[in-house]
Design a protein around this motif. Structure first.
Motif, PDB file in Angstrom:
ATOM      1  N   ALA A  30      60.600 -25.506  38.940  1.00 15.22           N
ATOM      2  CA  ALA A  30      61.111 -26.764  38.385  1.00 15.22           C
ATOM      3  C   ALA A  30      60.889 -27.916  39.356  1.00 15.22           C
ATOM      4  CB  ALA A  30      62.592 -26.626  38.061  1.00 15.22           C
ATOM      5  N   GLY A  70      69.793 -25.408  34.618  1.00 11.36           N
ATOM      6  CA  GLY A  70      68.671 -25.609  33.713  1.00 11.36           C
ATOM      7  C   GLY A  70      69.017 -26.583  32.609  1.00 11.36           C
ATOM      8  N   LEU A  89      69.163 -30.180  33.931  1.00 16.47           N
ATOM      9  CA  LEU A  89      67.830 -30.765  34.011  1.00 16.47           C
ATOM     10  C   LEU A  89      67.390 -31.251  32.639  1.00 16.47           C
ATOM     11  CD1 LEU A  89      65.939 -28.224  36.318  1.00 16.47           C
ATOM     12  CD2 LEU A  89      66.869 -30.462  36.964  1.00 16.47           C
ATOM     13  N   ASP A 131      62.337 -24.211  27.242  1.00 11.53           N
ATOM     14  CA  ASP A 131      62.129 -24.075  28.681  1.00 11.53           C
ATOM     15  C   ASP A 131      62.701 -25.294  29.385  1.00 11.53           C
ATOM     16  OD1 ASP A 131      60.617 -24.155  31.373  1.00 11.53           O
ATOM     17  OD2 ASP A 131      59.989 -22.235  30.537  1.00 11.53           O
ATOM     18  N   LYS A 176      57.344 -29.143  39.260  1.00  5.95           N
ATOM     19  CA  LYS A 176      56.992 -29.828  38.014  1.00  5.95           C
ATOM     20  C   LYS A 176      57.709 -31.162  37.825  1.00  5.95           C
ATOM     21  CE  LYS A 176      55.846 -25.570  35.501  1.00  5.95           C
ATOM     22  NZ  LYS A 176      56.270 -24.632  34.436  1.00  5.95           N
ATOM     23  N   ALA A 177      58.744 -31.420  38.630  1.00  3.29           N
ATOM     24  CA  ALA A 177      59.526 -32.654  38.492  1.00  3.29           C
ATOM     25  C   ALA A 177      58.797 -33.813  39.172  1.00  3.29           C
ATOM     26  CB  ALA A 177      60.914 -32.462  39.074  1.00  3.29           C
ATOM     27  N   ASN A 218      66.579 -20.849  34.671  1.00  3.44           N
ATOM     28  CA  ASN A 218      65.876 -21.337  33.479  1.00  3.44           C
ATOM     29  C   ASN A 218      66.078 -20.321  32.363  1.00  3.44           C
ATOM     30  OD1 ASN A 218      64.054 -22.167  31.513  1.00  3.44           O
ATOM     31  ND2 ASN A 218      62.429 -22.656  32.984  1.00  3.44           N
ATOM     32  N   THR A 251      61.856 -26.636  32.034  1.00  2.98           N
ATOM     33  CA  THR A 251      60.870 -27.475  32.713  1.00  2.98           C
ATOM     34  C   THR A 251      59.962 -28.245  31.756  1.00  2.98           C
ATOM     35  OG1 THR A 251      59.220 -25.705  32.888  1.00  2.98           O
ATOM     36  CG2 THR A 251      60.843 -25.894  34.666  1.00  2.98           C
ATOM     37  N   ILE A 264      59.850 -32.109  32.144  1.00  2.89           N
ATOM     38  CA  ILE A 264      60.768 -32.387  33.244  1.00  2.89           C
ATOM     39  C   ILE A 264      60.357 -33.642  34.013  1.00  2.89           C
ATOM     40  CG2 ILE A 264      59.577 -30.940  34.960  1.00  2.89           C
ATOM     41  CD1 ILE A 264      62.355 -30.089  35.973  1.00  2.89           C
ATOM     42  N   THR A 304      63.821 -22.301  40.735  1.00  4.31           N
ATOM     43  CA  THR A 304      64.039 -23.596  41.372  1.00  4.31           C
ATOM     44  C   THR A 304      62.723 -24.161  41.905  1.00  4.31           C
ATOM     45  OG1 THR A 304      66.358 -23.187  41.943  1.00  4.31           O
ATOM     46  CG2 THR A 304      65.161 -24.743  43.331  1.00  4.31           C
TER      47      THR A 304
END
Length: 360
Positions: free
Chosen positions: A314, A170, A173, A285, A317-318, A192, A287, A290, A311
């Motif tokens: 994330a 996390g 990221l 957070d 949302k990536a 996260n 994310t 992200i 996972t």
């Protein structure tokens, strides 16, 4: 993902805060013994040899804190040559001698210069108060690893990648959102920390956010007034029985207690964190924004892990990169990706292919 009632999960969360493992009832010590570096994973380097993968304990300054790290160099390492490098961030509660060191060593075996460092305020790194666990510092630790390894002899600063495991995933990221020196990013069993501290594991504590924030701020005020920091997450590894472990319904916490408390135990590894850290953790957070990650992204997780939802969230949302992959290791749980050979080998096959393509 297994279905567990929120009530049972909430009870589990409170139970985990106070449990530990009896060394007599859960046998075995570290995977390796007699190792001056304190490495506790199978086939760890016990001494350096010419022409082999070697380990170099190092210390460096990061914003006034002394960071303890291990650098791994590949076979026949020659500082006059050019190497890609990978920084490896350890899980929450972990240290560089555990799973982070395992993957750092294996990536060095694949030809990379790698580094695994203890987080600030934790392990063998300095920083007061001890066991502080705040997103800013955990993220800065990763930037600091990039700083250090970018100047290491033989490293090509334009070919640096990052691997984060569990909580380190996390934070990796988060670091990758702004650190464009990272040309490729990978995670294993990403956790996260902000989401879990805020909403509970598997989102089981959403209804108590305000009360827990109040407790975190009360702890901060106590530290202001007394200089003493309350500790959350403490586990006495000498007092848990197998029977009590059976009452923990999630594989992450149940298997985590065994991994950290017994089979891969290290004296610097602890679940402790300062209670006032929650005031920062709960408002953060992994994310958030992200989509700022615009480099190749590989996210690895066990198909049976009850943490898989983090996972998946994330990854979805990536949206800032089209070069991304979510790879599920069939049959693996969260903790099993740390050490079970057949799962580690599958993760390494994906990582070597990924970094081999993206750090050329």
């Amino acid at each position: 993902m297994m279905m567990i009632s929120k009530k049972k999960l909430a009870l589990m969360a409170m139970m985990v805060m106070s449990l530990g493992v009896t060394s007599a009832s859960l046998a075995a010590g570290p995977v390796t013994t007699g190792n001056s570096y304190g490495l506790v994973y199978a086939n760890a380097i016990t001494h350096n040899e010419k022409g082999q993968v070697n380990i170099h304990p190092v210390h460096y300054d990061l914003d006034g804190r002394t960071i303890a790290a291990n650098v791994y160099t590949p076979k026949n390492y020659d500082p006059a040559k050019s190497y890609a490098a990978i920084v490896v961030a350890h899980p929450n509660g972990g240290v560089k001698e555990q799973v982070a060191g395992l993957y750092a060593q294996k990536l060095a075996e694949a030809g990379y210069v790698t580094i695994a460092a203890d987080a600030s305020f934790q392990g063998a790194s300095s920083g007061e108060p001890r066991h502080q666990d705040m997103p800013y510092f955990r993220t800065e630790d990763i930037h600091g690893m990039v700083d250090y390894i970018s100047q290491y002899p033989g490293v090509d600063k334009n070919r640096i990648g990052a691997l984060g495991i569990c909580g380190g995933g996390g934070y990796t990221l988060n670091a990758a959102k702004s650190d464009k020196r990272m040309k490729a990013v990978a995670t294993i069993s990403m956790f996260n920390s902000g989401r879990v501290r805020r909403e509970g594991y598997m989102d089981s504590q959403k209804d108590s956010v305000q009360e827990r924030l109040k407790a975190a701020n009360d702890a901060r005020q106590k530290a202001v007034e007394t200089g003493k920091h309350d500790i959350s997450g403490h586990v006495d590894f000498e007092t848990i029985t197998p029977e009590r472990l059976k009452g923990i319904p999630t594989d992450l916490y149940r298997e985590g207690l065994i991994y950290y408390g017994q089979t891969h135990r290290h004296p610097n590894s602890t679940f402790d964190y300062t209670t006032d850290s929650l005031s920062e953790l709960m408002t953060w957070d992994a994310t958030d924004q992200i989509d700022l990650i615009n480099v190749p992204l590989l996210m690895i997780a066990g198909s049976k892990a009850d943490s898989l939802y983090m996972t998946e969230d994330a990854y979805q949302k990536a949206t800032g990169t089209t070069d991304k992959e979510l790879f599920e290791i069939p049959g693996a749980t969260h903790i099993q990706t740390y050490y079970v050979p057949k799962y580690v080998n599958q993760a390494m096959a994906k990582l070597t292919e990924f970094f081999g393509r993206t750090l050329r």
